[in-house]
Design an enzyme around this catalytic site. Structure first.
Site, PDB file in Angstrom:
ATOM      1  N   SER A   1       0.819  -1.197   0.000  1.00 50.83           N
ATOM      2  CA  SER A   1       0.000   0.000   0.000  1.00 50.83           C
ATOM      3  C   SER A   1       0.865   1.264   0.000  1.00 50.83           C
ATOM      4  O   SER A   1       1.741   1.381  -0.837  1.00 50.83           O
ATOM      5  CB  SER A   1      -0.959  -0.073   1.188  1.00 50.83           C
ATOM      6  OG  SER A   1      -2.139   0.597   0.873  1.00 50.83           O
TER       7      SER A   1
ATOM      8  N   HIS B   1      -7.652  -5.838   0.588  1.00 53.43           N
ATOM      9  CA  HIS B   1      -6.404  -5.084   0.667  1.00 53.43           C
ATOM     10  C   HIS B   1      -5.608  -5.563   1.879  1.00 53.43           C
ATOM     11  O   HIS B   1      -5.989  -5.289   3.028  1.00 53.43           O
ATOM     12  CB  HIS B   1      -6.788  -3.617   0.824  1.00 53.43           C
ATOM     13  CG  HIS B   1      -5.656  -2.649   0.767  1.00 53.43           C
ATOM     14  ND1 HIS B   1      -4.943  -2.398  -0.368  1.00 53.43           N
ATOM     15  CD2 HIS B   1      -5.136  -1.844   1.726  1.00 53.43           C
ATOM     16  CE1 HIS B   1      -4.036  -1.467  -0.114  1.00 53.43           C
ATOM     17  NE2 HIS B   1      -4.127  -1.119   1.148  1.00 53.43           N
TER      18      HIS B   1
HETATM   19  C1  GCU Z   1      -5.366   4.765   1.910  1.00 55.07           C
HETATM   20  C2  GCU Z   1      -4.884   5.484   0.671  1.00 55.07           C
HETATM   21  C3  GCU Z   1      -4.159   4.550  -0.298  1.00 55.07           C
HETATM   22  C4  GCU Z   1      -3.076   3.779   0.449  1.00 55.07           C
HETATM   23  C5  GCU Z   1      -3.677   3.093   1.664  1.00 55.07           C
HETATM   24  C6  GCU Z   1      -2.684   2.376   2.579  1.00 55.07           C
HETATM   25  O1  GCU Z   1      -6.380   3.881   1.580  1.00 55.07           O
HETATM   26  O2  GCU Z   1      -6.007   6.078   0.073  1.00 55.07           O
HETATM   27  O3  GCU Z   1      -3.563   5.273  -1.356  1.00 55.07           O
HETATM   28  O4  GCU Z   1      -2.441   2.878  -0.412  1.00 55.07           O
HETATM   29  O5  GCU Z   1      -4.299   4.061   2.490  1.00 55.07           O
HETATM   30  O6  GCU Z   1      -1.544   2.736   2.618  1.00 55.07           O
HETATM   31  O7  GCU Z   1      -3.115   1.486   3.294  1.00 55.07           O
END
Ligand code: GCU
Length: 437
Positions: free
Chosen positions: A271, A416
């Site tokens: 992420s 995710h």
């Molecule tokens: C949020 C953000 C993403 C990122 C994520 C994370 O959802 O919008 O761009 O990748 O956090 O780091 O868990």
């Protein structure tokens, strides 16, 4: 750690691992059929429209791309920051860690000559005892402190940032609770990595720069202001840039450790920390392999599809990740002069594994695949082999792991997150390129 801070950590962990992030907030496009026609930026065409004709031209195009990312997204790493002397202290070496299965080292890497008083990062390194000779290592930043990657009572509880529930109250450093040990065991699979013969190294991202807005004074950035500077310039680095830099400083140390094979250091991240890993590898050619998990927008995904998260969301929720210039691109997804496929092009021709999750619509998994497809042209151009398919594979079926292919991809079922499935594929990918350890 206070009870409240500990609850906040648990909540943050749960949020990261839950569908809360995976689900699409209202008002964002999650409809494939609503995507307007768009043209991908071409990694093999210079900004002036001239084609990149031969591999000998690639370094010039590469430099141009790096500059575009520095200027518009992540900001420049100050020259002074790239030339700091390596100052480390080996805080601990335990040759019988994890019931004799690993050597555990904990190393403080100091960023300023003020040593203890100045910013520093804490590197946790495990090396499998059954591996003989210098060991290849997987390195990645963690979200919540080194002690969260494994329930090992020997991991030092270094201070981590905590944010009070009310955003008006300042964040502060606290020493984490014993109970936070191993909270991210599933996400890191350290024992599986070690059993496969690889070393494992990690740093808490907040050691380098705290992950919240208006925190510049608390991280490394002021350390490198030239005389007279008190605030960032529009193209100065943001937190993602500092995190990427912190990864390179860890590699500086690994290069001095004779038990590590520093020519075989793979970098990984999930992420936002996947974005940082991508950017670290883009800037630092010493990282040999990239294992990129769901790095999403401003990572391996593609703005131009206008699906899932957009630049406005990134800029409004996480302005501290970027250089100030990034704000110019809010609402201009099809005009920003860089995109995920170009970021991955900066990793070519080093082996690259791109991973997505089916329910992670926010990151736009289909776009992550399209980036891997598009960057494959660069691998071919440079005499390597990229992905050989242009069709999104079925979930849980990795494509192109054969040894001759330097780009691999999978989309996993689920949300995710980073799972044992992801790690299984990554370790297989490393085994094929580096031989079984
Ligand atoms: C949020 C953000 C993403 C990122 C994520 C994370 O959802 O919008 O761009 O990748 O956090 O780091 O868990």
């Amino acid at each position: 750690m206070t009870h409240r801070a500990y609850s906040a950590l648990l909540l943050a962990t749960a949020l990261l691992a839950s569908n809360a992030i995976a689900q699409m907030p209202a008002g964002y496009n999650a409809d494939e059929s609503a995507i307007q026609p768009y043209t991908l930026l071409d990694p093999l065409t210079f900004s002036n429209g001239r084609p990149v004709r031969t591999p000998a031209d690639w370094p010039r195009r590469r430099a141009e791309l790096l500059h575009l990312f520095e200027q518009n997204v992540y900001g420049h790493t100050p020259a002074a920051a790239n030339h700091i002397p390596l100052r480390v202290h080996i805080d601990e070496t335990d040759t019988q860690a994890l019931n004799g299965k690993a050597i555990r080292k904990q190393i403080t890497i100091y960023f300023s000559s003020r040593l203890e008083a100045g910013p520093k990062e804490h590197l946790l390194l495990y090396l499998p005892t059954h591996h003989h000779g210098p060991t290849p290592v997987i390195l990645g930043l963690n979200f919540f402190g080194n002690q969260t990657v494994l329930a090992d009572p020997g991991i030092r509880l270094n201070p981590t940032w905590t944010r009070p529930p009310k955003s008006t109250e300042p964040a502060h450093l606290v020493t984490p609770d014993e109970k936070s040990r191993g909270l991210q065991t599933q996400q890191w699979q350290v024992e599986k990595v070690l059993a496969s013969g690889y070393g494992f190294a990690t740093i808490y991202c907040g050691d380098i720069d705290p992950d919240f807005t208006n925190s510049i004074q608390l991280g490394v950035r002021p350390l490198f202001y030239p005389a007279g500077q008190t605030a960032p310039a529009p193209d100065d680095w943001g937190a993602l840039g500092t995190w990427a830099w912190g990864l390179s400083r860890a590699l500086d140390y690994l290069q001095t450790d004779k038990q590590v094979d520093a020519k075989r250091v793979a970098i990984t991240g999930h992420s936002r920390l996947g974005k940082a890993a991508n950017w670290a590898a883009a800037q630092d050619p010493r990282f040999a392999i990239v294992l990129s998990t769901e790095s999403g927008k401003a990572g391996q995904s593609i703005y131009r599809r206008r699906y899932g998260e957009d630049i406005a969301h990134l800029q409004h929720s996480f302005p501290h990740w970027f250089c100030e210039n990034y704000a110019k691109w809010v609402g201009h997804e099809t005009e920003i002069p860089v995109d995920g496929n170009l970021l991955l092009a900066l990793i070519a021709p080093r082996p690259l594994y791109v991973a997505s999750a089916q329910d992670d619509l926010w990151s736009d998994p289909h776009a992550e695949f399209l980036s891997a497809v598009d960057v494959s042209r660069v691998y071919t151009f440079l005499g390597h082999q990229g992905l050989t398919t242009t069709t999104l594979p079925q979930p849980d079926q990795a494509v192109d792991s054969p040894i001759q292919h330097d780009v691999a991809y999978h989309i996993r079922t689920g949300k995710h997150d980073v799972t044992a499935y992801d790690w299984g594929q990554y370790l297989h990918f490393l085994d094929q390129r580096w031989g079984r350890q």
